[in-house]
Design a protein around this motif. Structure first.
Motif, mmCIF file in Angstrom:
data_model
loop_
_atom_site.group_PDB
_atom_site.id
_atom_site.type_symbol
_atom_site.label_atom_id
_atom_site.label_comp_id
_atom_site.label_asym_id
_atom_site.label_seq_id
_atom_site.Cartn_x
_atom_site.Cartn_y
_atom_site.Cartn_z
ATOM 1 N N ARG A 1 1.377 5.400 0.335
ATOM 2 C CA ARG A 1 0.908 6.232 1.164
ATOM 3 C C ARG A 1 1.293 7.688 0.713
ATOM 4 O O ARG A 1 1.504 8.434 1.611
ATOM 5 C CB ARG A 1 1.152 5.997 2.579
ATOM 6 C CG ARG A 1 1.026 4.681 3.183
ATOM 7 C CD ARG A 1 1.599 4.337 4.409
ATOM 8 N NE ARG A 1 1.355 2.851 4.862
ATOM 9 C CZ ARG A 1 0.284 2.427 5.411
ATOM 10 N NH1 ARG A 1 -0.726 3.285 5.800
ATOM 11 N NH2 ARG A 1 0.047 1.171 5.936
ATOM 12 N N SER B 1 -6.449 5.102 -1.953
ATOM 13 C CA SER B 1 -5.164 4.566 -1.651
ATOM 14 C C SER B 1 -5.010 3.718 -2.845
ATOM 15 O O SER B 1 -5.771 3.424 -3.888
ATOM 16 C CB SER B 1 -5.257 3.542 -0.457
ATOM 17 O OG SER B 1 -6.171 2.509 -0.693
ATOM 18 N N ARG C 1 -8.255 11.803 0.907
ATOM 19 C CA ARG C 1 -8.731 10.814 1.890
ATOM 20 C C ARG C 1 -9.927 10.064 1.284
ATOM 21 O O ARG C 1 -10.638 10.465 0.808
ATOM 22 C CB ARG C 1 -9.322 11.587 3.274
ATOM 23 C CG ARG C 1 -9.819 10.721 4.416
ATOM 24 C CD ARG C 1 -10.358 11.424 5.393
ATOM 25 N NE ARG C 1 -10.979 10.756 6.463
ATOM 26 C CZ ARG C 1 -11.158 11.142 7.694
ATOM 27 N NH1 ARG C 1 -11.502 12.360 7.765
ATOM 28 N NH2 ARG C 1 -11.635 10.280 8.673
ATOM 29 N N LEU D 1 -2.609 11.782 -2.090
ATOM 30 C CA LEU D 1 -3.813 11.051 -2.278
ATOM 31 C C LEU D 1 -4.920 11.846 -1.202
ATOM 32 O O LEU D 1 -4.503 11.726 0.043
ATOM 33 C CB LEU D 1 -3.563 9.629 -1.881
ATOM 34 C CG LEU D 1 -2.797 8.818 -2.949
ATOM 35 C CD1 LEU D 1 -2.413 7.333 -2.236
ATOM 36 C CD2 LEU D 1 -3.829 8.563 -4.086
ATOM 37 N N LYS E 1 0.921 -1.256 0.026
ATOM 38 C CA LYS E 1 0.013 0.088 0.064
ATOM 39 C C LYS E 1 0.860 1.210 -0.145
ATOM 40 O O LYS E 1 1.522 1.415 0.870
ATOM 41 C CB LYS E 1 -0.823 0.068 1.061
ATOM 42 C CG LYS E 1 -1.820 1.154 1.442
ATOM 43 C CD LYS E 1 -2.836 1.159 2.483
ATOM 44 C CE LYS E 1 -3.626 2.250 2.493
ATOM 45 N NZ LYS E 1 -4.511 2.277 3.682
ATOM 46 N N SER F 1 -12.176 3.572 -0.837
ATOM 47 C CA SER F 1 -12.645 3.048 0.566
ATOM 48 C C SER F 1 -14.273 3.314 0.621
ATOM 49 O O SER F 1 -14.784 4.329 0.336
ATOM 50 C CB SER F 1 -12.039 3.530 1.525
ATOM 51 O OG SER F 1 -12.468 3.180 2.939
ATOM 52 N N TRP G 1 -2.760 0.553 -4.378
ATOM 53 C CA TRP G 1 -2.150 -0.835 -3.798
ATOM 54 C C TRP G 1 -1.240 -1.614 -5.077
ATOM 55 O O TRP G 1 -1.858 -1.366 -6.305
ATOM 56 C CB TRP G 1 -3.366 -1.774 -3.504
ATOM 57 C CG TRP G 1 -3.907 -1.267 -2.263
ATOM 58 C CD1 TRP G 1 -4.878 -0.488 -2.125
ATOM 59 C CD2 TRP G 1 -3.733 -1.798 -0.986
ATOM 60 N NE1 TRP G 1 -5.038 -0.277 -0.883
ATOM 61 C CE2 TRP G 1 -4.495 -1.066 0.022
ATOM 62 C CE3 TRP G 1 -3.115 -2.879 -0.212
ATOM 63 C CZ2 TRP G 1 -4.750 -1.635 1.334
ATOM 64 C CZ3 TRP G 1 -3.121 -3.324 0.865
ATOM 65 C CH2 TRP G 1 -3.780 -2.298 1.840
#
Length: 316
Positions: A213, A222, A219, A217, A211, A237, A224
């Protein structure tokens, strides 16, 4: 008073050490003398946490001046229950040497800060210049704060961390996997630094998802890289049940090779990349490693160019 502390992690001990050194000039001077450095000028001392250097990251980095004006640097590696990374001590010493070579320090030393279990009865430094056990620091604090109630808390915290190193959960670290992850991090830092991948700290053999970070980005998003599945994904998310809706919103701006898929409770923009084997040699897989990393960088840049639209979608 009785205090019980559990679940102590490395960051807890990093910040505890910084708090003690930044509030107690005598403790700082004691540590510097213990590491063969001059007495530091407390008012001209700078402490950095998670200091990133040319070949890795130091948990705690202290810059100060001696009474004679010599510039002194102390680099500290903190261990609670994690395994050592490949060539970790060597990379610390190399960073210390870089401070001397580029003229930003006149004296430099490296220190392993860990439970006595790591250090052993013979005081092994494991390739660092010096070592300091949690137990020795606890004894030092108790001597300097005789009779003060707060020393009970400090000793309890240090003992909890030391006990975790013996009894707490520690995943079985696979040497080949750790080597792969560290080489992957080095390549990522060189090719796509804006992904801001953190230096890995020992990886179990089953660890196959990375992942990123990046602070770029928003909130809820993300990135991967799923090595064993051959995907790089921009994850939204909480959008799992609305993946079809997200697919409709994004259709006008998706690149031809991008798809929108549901991933359990989330949804993701997915790009196919070559599979990677974390127990395999990273150099043999170099082309596939670079493809995955550049694809992650590409999806970050795609996100930035379409950020206003993505924020509108999140607002719905």
């Amino acid at each position: 008073m009785e205090i019980s502390i559990s679940g102590v992690c490395e960051r807890d001990m990093d910040l505890f050490l910084i708090e003690e050194l930044s509030s107690d000039p005598c403790l700082l001077a004691w540590l510097y003398r213990r590491c063969g450095l001059g007495v530091p000028d407390f008012g001209r001392t700078r402490i950095r946490h998670s200091a990133v250097g040319s070949n890795g990251e130091s948990d705690v980095e202290i810059h100060s001046f001696s009474e004679t004006g010599r510039r002194m640097v102390l680099l500290i590696e903190n261990k609670v229950a994690a395994a050592f990374q490949p060539l970790q001590a060597e990379r610390y010493r190399m960073r210390a040497g870089n401070f001397l070579a580029n003229g930003t320090a006149d004296d430099a030393a490296t220190l392993l800060f860990a439970p006595s279990r790591y250090i052993g009865q013979d005081g092994a430094v494991h390739g660092f210049d010096h070592c300091l056990s949690y137990e020795e620091l606890a004894d030092r604090i108790c001597l300097s704060e005789e009779g003060l109630p707060r020393r009970v808390y400090k000793r309890t915290l240090l003992n909890a961390a030391a006990n975790k190193s013996c009894n707490g959960y520690s995943p079985l670290v696979d040497g080949a996997s750790s080597h792969f992850w560290h080489r992957y991090w080095e390549i990522c830092r060189s090719m796509e630094p804006y992904l801001e991948m953190k230096e890995p700290r020992g990886n179990p053999s089953g660890s196959t998802f990375n992942k990123f970070r990046s602070q770029q980005l928003p909130r809820g998003l993300s990135i991967w890289h799923k090595f064993d599945r051959g995907f790089v994904e921009l994850n939204f998310s909480g959008w799992g049940s609305r993946a079809h809706e997200l697919r409709s919103h994004l259709a006008p701006i998706l690149d031809p090779d991008m798809t929108v898929e549901r991933t359990e409770k989330s949804a993701a923009i997915r790009l196919i990349v070559p599979l990677l084997e974390v127990s395999g040699c990273p150099e043999i897989q170099r082309v596939a490693v670079e493809k995955g990393i550049t694809t992650a960088g590409r999806i970050l840049r795609w996100m930035r160019s379409n950020e206003s639209m993505l924020r509108e979608i999140f607002a719905r």
